[in-house]
Motif scaffolding. Structure first.
Motif, PDB file in Angstrom:
ATOM      1  N   SER A 179      -5.724   5.895   5.960  1.00  0.00           N
ATOM      2  CA  SER A 179      -4.815   6.681   6.773  1.00  0.00           C
ATOM      3  C   SER A 179      -3.975   7.636   5.921  1.00  0.00           C
ATOM      4  CB  SER A 179      -3.891   5.750   7.569  1.00  0.00           C
ATOM      5  OG  SER A 179      -2.958   6.487   8.319  1.00  0.00           O
ATOM      6  N   TYR A 180      -3.382   7.132   4.859  1.00  0.00           N
ATOM      7  CA  TYR A 180      -2.504   7.964   4.029  1.00  0.00           C
ATOM      8  C   TYR A 180      -3.287   8.981   3.194  1.00  0.00           C
ATOM      9  CZ  TYR A 180       1.912   5.627   5.013  1.00  0.00           C
ATOM     10  OH  TYR A 180       3.047   5.169   5.631  1.00  0.00           O
ATOM     11  N   LEU A 181      -4.498   8.610   2.773  1.00  0.00           N
ATOM     12  CA  LEU A 181      -5.298   9.511   1.937  1.00  0.00           C
ATOM     13  C   LEU A 181      -6.250  10.372   2.762  1.00  0.00           C
ATOM     14  CD1 LEU A 181      -6.158   7.038  -0.979  1.00  0.00           C
ATOM     15  CD2 LEU A 181      -4.252   8.659  -0.832  1.00  0.00           C
ATOM     16  N   SER A 182      -6.274  10.119   4.077  1.00  0.00           N
ATOM     17  CA  SER A 182      -7.112  10.885   5.010  1.00  0.00           C
ATOM     18  C   SER A 182      -8.583  10.915   4.602  1.00  0.00           C
ATOM     19  CB  SER A 182      -6.579  12.334   5.135  1.00  0.00           C
ATOM     20  OG  SER A 182      -5.271  12.334   5.639  1.00  0.00           O
ATOM     21  N   THR A 183      -9.110   9.740   4.259  1.00  0.00           N
ATOM     22  CA  THR A 183     -10.508   9.647   3.859  1.00  0.00           C
ATOM     23  C   THR A 183     -11.041   8.249   4.148  1.00  0.00           C
ATOM     24  OG1 THR A 183     -12.073   9.833   2.014  1.00  0.00           O
ATOM     25  CG2 THR A 183      -9.877   8.991   1.503  1.00  0.00           C
TER      26      THR A 183
ATOM     27  N   ASP B  35     -13.584   7.319   2.232  1.00  0.00           N
ATOM     28  CA  ASP B  35     -14.142   7.018   0.904  1.00  0.00           C
ATOM     29  C   ASP B  35     -13.040   6.425   0.029  1.00  0.00           C
ATOM     30  OD1 ASP B  35     -15.828   6.834  -1.246  1.00  0.00           O
ATOM     31  OD2 ASP B  35     -15.617   8.948  -1.835  1.00  0.00           O
ATOM     32  N   VAL B  36     -12.689   5.194   0.321  1.00  0.00           N
ATOM     33  CA  VAL B  36     -11.579   4.527  -0.356  1.00  0.00           C
ATOM     34  C   VAL B  36     -12.097   3.760  -1.569  1.00  0.00           C
ATOM     35  CG1 VAL B  36      -9.751   2.809  -0.101  1.00  0.00           C
ATOM     36  CG2 VAL B  36     -10.292   4.359   1.801  1.00  0.00           C
ATOM     37  N   GLU B  37     -11.387   3.843  -2.682  1.00  0.00           N
ATOM     38  CA  GLU B  37     -11.775   3.156  -3.911  1.00  0.00           C
ATOM     39  C   GLU B  37     -11.599   1.647  -3.741  1.00  0.00           C
ATOM     40  OE1 GLU B  37     -12.993   1.715  -7.108  1.00  0.00           O
ATOM     41  OE2 GLU B  37     -13.174   3.905  -6.908  1.00  0.00           O
ATOM     42  N   LYS B  38     -12.698   0.907  -3.818  1.00  0.00           N
ATOM     43  CA  LYS B  38     -12.644  -0.534  -3.546  1.00  0.00           C
ATOM     44  C   LYS B  38     -11.897  -1.308  -4.632  1.00  0.00           C
ATOM     45  CE  LYS B  38     -16.241  -1.440  -0.195  1.00  0.00           C
ATOM     46  NZ  LYS B  38     -17.347  -2.342   0.195  1.00  0.00           N
ATOM     47  N   ASN B  39     -11.905  -0.834  -5.860  1.00  0.00           N
ATOM     48  CA  ASN B  39     -11.125  -1.520  -6.894  1.00  0.00           C
ATOM     49  C   ASN B  39      -9.644  -1.528  -6.537  1.00  0.00           C
ATOM     50  OD1 ASN B  39     -13.050  -2.384  -8.895  1.00  0.00           O
ATOM     51  ND2 ASN B  39     -13.383  -0.230  -9.390  1.00  0.00           N
ATOM     52  N   LEU B  40      -9.166  -0.428  -5.957  1.00  0.00           N
ATOM     53  CA  LEU B  40      -7.770  -0.353  -5.532  1.00  0.00           C
ATOM     54  C   LEU B  40      -7.534  -1.264  -4.332  1.00  0.00           C
ATOM     55  CD1 LEU B  40      -4.975   0.881  -5.867  1.00  0.00           C
ATOM     56  CD2 LEU B  40      -5.728   2.816  -4.447  1.00  0.00           C
ATOM     57  N   VAL B  41      -8.491  -1.306  -3.402  1.00  0.00           N
ATOM     58  CA  VAL B  41      -8.377  -2.202  -2.245  1.00  0.00           C
ATOM     59  C   VAL B  41      -8.239  -3.649  -2.710  1.00  0.00           C
ATOM     60  CG1 VAL B  41      -9.551  -3.118  -0.199  1.00  0.00           C
ATOM     61  CG2 VAL B  41      -9.662  -0.675  -0.709  1.00  0.00           C
ATOM     62  N   ALA B  42      -9.110  -4.066  -3.634  1.00  0.00           N
ATOM     63  CA  ALA B  42      -9.087  -5.444  -4.129  1.00  0.00           C
ATOM     64  C   ALA B  42      -7.773  -5.753  -4.838  1.00  0.00           C
ATOM     65  CB  ALA B  42     -10.260  -5.679  -5.065  1.00  0.00           C
ATOM     66  N   LYS B  43      -7.319  -4.822  -5.666  1.00  0.00           N
ATOM     67  CA  LYS B  43      -6.081  -5.014  -6.428  1.00  0.00           C
ATOM     68  C   LYS B  43      -4.878  -5.183  -5.500  1.00  0.00           C
ATOM     69  CE  LYS B  43      -2.901  -2.351  -9.321  1.00  0.00           C
ATOM     70  NZ  LYS B  43      -2.659  -1.019  -9.939  1.00  0.00           N
ATOM     71  N   LEU B  44      -4.737  -4.290  -4.521  1.00  0.00           N
ATOM     72  CA  LEU B  44      -3.581  -4.340  -3.623  1.00  0.00           C
ATOM     73  C   LEU B  44      -3.673  -5.518  -2.654  1.00  0.00           C
ATOM     74  CD1 LEU B  44      -3.075  -0.537  -2.809  1.00  0.00           C
ATOM     75  CD2 LEU B  44      -2.035  -1.918  -4.625  1.00  0.00           C
TER      76      LEU B  44
ATOM     77  N   CYS C 210       0.825  -1.207   0.000  1.00  0.00           N
ATOM     78  CA  CYS C 210       0.000   0.000   0.000  1.00  0.00           C
ATOM     79  C   CYS C 210       0.863   1.263   0.000  1.00  0.00           C
ATOM     80  CB  CYS C 210      -0.918  -0.016   1.215  1.00  0.00           C
ATOM     81  SG  CYS C 210      -1.799   1.529   1.496  1.00  0.00           S
ATOM     82  N   GLU C 211       1.870   1.290   0.857  1.00  0.00           N
ATOM     83  CA  GLU C 211       2.719   2.475   0.955  1.00  0.00           C
ATOM     84  C   GLU C 211       3.525   2.697  -0.318  1.00  0.00           C
ATOM     85  OE1 GLU C 211       3.325   2.615   5.808  1.00  0.00           O
ATOM     86  OE2 GLU C 211       4.516   1.215   4.613  1.00  0.00           O
ATOM     87  N   ASP C 212       3.961   1.623  -0.948  1.00  0.00           N
ATOM     88  CA  ASP C 212       4.664   1.754  -2.227  1.00  0.00           C
ATOM     89  C   ASP C 212       3.741   2.319  -3.306  1.00  0.00           C
ATOM     90  OD1 ASP C 212       6.980   0.795  -1.132  1.00  0.00           O
ATOM     91  OD2 ASP C 212       6.723  -1.260  -1.867  1.00  0.00           O
ATOM     92  N   GLU C 213       2.449   2.049  -3.173  1.00  0.00           N
ATOM     93  CA  GLU C 213       1.472   2.528  -4.151  1.00  0.00           C
ATOM     94  C   GLU C 213       1.127   4.005  -3.944  1.00  0.00           C
ATOM     95  OE1 GLU C 213      -1.489   2.379  -7.227  1.00  0.00           O
ATOM     96  OE2 GLU C 213       0.023   0.878  -6.677  1.00  0.00           O
ATOM     97  N   VAL C 214       0.902   4.410  -2.695  1.00  0.00           N
ATOM     98  CA  VAL C 214       0.400   5.771  -2.450  1.00  0.00           C
ATOM     99  C   VAL C 214       1.447   6.748  -1.918  1.00  0.00           C
ATOM    100  CG1 VAL C 214      -1.966   4.981  -2.108  1.00  0.00           C
ATOM    101  CG2 VAL C 214      -0.447   5.146  -0.136  1.00  0.00           C
ATOM    102  N   ARG C 215       2.459   6.244  -1.211  1.00  0.00           N
ATOM    103  CA  ARG C 215       3.502   7.109  -0.671  1.00  0.00           C
ATOM    104  C   ARG C 215       4.850   6.395  -0.751  1.00  0.00           C
ATOM    105  NH1 ARG C 215      -0.212  10.045  -0.934  1.00  0.00           N
ATOM    106  NH2 ARG C 215      -0.990  11.579   0.578  1.00  0.00           N
ATOM    107  N   PRO C 216       5.400   6.234  -1.961  1.00  0.00           N
ATOM    108  CA  PRO C 216       6.667   5.500  -2.120  1.00  0.00           C
ATOM    109  C   PRO C 216       7.765   6.063  -1.217  1.00  0.00           C
ATOM    110  CG  PRO C 216       5.685   5.980  -4.254  1.00  0.00           C
ATOM    111  CD  PRO C 216       4.879   6.736  -3.242  1.00  0.00           C
TER     112      PRO C 216
END
Length: 338
Positions: A136-140, A142-151, A93-99
């Motif tokens: 936590s990293y996006l401070s929301t 409302d998280v995109e579930k397609n991204l959740v499933a992928k990661l 997750c961190e590599d994806e949103v905050r490398p």
């Protein structure tokens, strides 16, 4: 920030093992959940507390005078593997949103079932951890579930070496899902009538990884085994159509066929044979091993709610544990943020 995340467990209705080899499968979430309460902490430490999570203790040394615990030995490899889903999910997750960035988390886990019984506990932990990290990293919330499933699927692949998207996609989106592993795609399918299932489990004799490797080796040696995998894929396609029609009689017959094909793969234990046969004798429309086999989860289809209670009693008399008498509808969700 503090997050409260609820992650459903899941049961496989059709397609075990074949889904690893590119065939479709059908799974559903359950109305039982792993819960994750978590918050950011300073530094990059990870503190995990296990609340009602059954982890293997191999031995205890006690002082008999005051019953004081002197030494506790645990199955460290099993515990490390379980924790690995959390640490790997955070890394991905961190590599994806905050490398290059790492933060600390305090995570409290609660689970209604033991790990490794074939009800998707590891996938639920992966999905819940990814949801936590993104929120936590996006401070929301409302998280995109397609991204959740992928990661989450990437987490399972990295930890296990190979994994189908079935568990993580089903748990992320919720409900009954037709999984096409080549896409990956998690198509929602719904029966026009209520189907009354009994879901339970017994002790797991072998790990999923071991059973998957055994089946792969048999496929390598015996050409006839590929026909079994193809047949399971065919059962899945038929089952999808009958679920959409609400034809519970046919769904039950296909469950019995799927169980027989899993037996032909060599993954059904004698204990599950007894349970499945007793449930059928008690009038179940269908009953089968669920998941990789070697013990663990099983599922049966009752005629109605009253009959489901009868089947539940049968399961209990056989020494197995019932976890649900219906399927679930919700996927992973953040209930609250403080």
């Amino acid at each position: 920030m503090k997050f409260f995340i609820r992650v459903p467990l899941k049961v496989t209705l059709f397609g075990e093992h074949a889904v690893v080899h590119g065939k479709p499968a059908i799974a559903s979430t359950l109305p039982i959940h792993v819960s994750i309460e978590a918050m950011d902490i300073d530094g990059d430490r990870l503190i995990i507390t296990f609340n009602n999570v059954l982890l293997p203790i191999e031995s205890l040394a006690l002082d008999r005078k005051n019953t004081k615990i002197i030494e506790v030995k645990t199955n460290e490899e099993t515990i490390k593997k379980f924790i690995n889903y959390i640490t790997t999910a955070l890394d991905i997750c961190e590599d994806e949103v905050r490398p290059g960035k790492r933060k600390g988390f305090l995570i409290d886990l609660k689970s209604p079932v033991p790990t490794g019984v074939g009800l998707g506990t590891s996938a639920a932990v992966s999905v819940g951890t990814i949801m936590l990290c993104l929120a936590s990293y996006l401070s929301t919330t409302d998280v995109e579930k397609n991204l959740v499933a992928k990661l989450s699927w990437a987490t399972e692949q990295r930890v296990q070496g190979a994994a189908s998207p079935m568990d993580t996609y089903t748990i992320t989106f919720g409900g009954i899902r037709y999984i096409d592993p080549s896409t990956p795609k998690a198509e929602f399918i719904e029966s026009p009538i209520k189907m009354n299932f009994i879901i339970g489990y017994t002790q797991k004799r072998f790990t999923t990884g071991m059973l998957v490797r055994v089946v792969k080796e048999r496929l390598r040696k015996l050409q006839s085994m590929t026909h079994i995998i193809d047949a399971i894929g065919g059962v899945v396609e038929e089952a999808k159509n009958y679920i959409l029609r609400g034809d519970v009689e046919s769904v039950g017959m296909l469950m019995n066929i799927n169980h027989g094909l899993l037996d032909a793969l060599g993954v059904v234990t004698q204990e599950h044979h007894v349970i499945v046969n007793m449930l059928r004798e008690a009038g179940a429309l269908g009953a089968k091993t669920s998941g990789a086999g070697g013990g663990g989860a099983f599922i049966a289809l009752a005629r109605d709610e009253k009959h489901a209670e009868i089947l539940k009693s049968v399961v209990k008399t056989l020494g197995a544990t019932v976890v649900a008498t219906s399927l679930g509808f919700s996927g992973v969700e953040i209930l609250e943020k403080q």
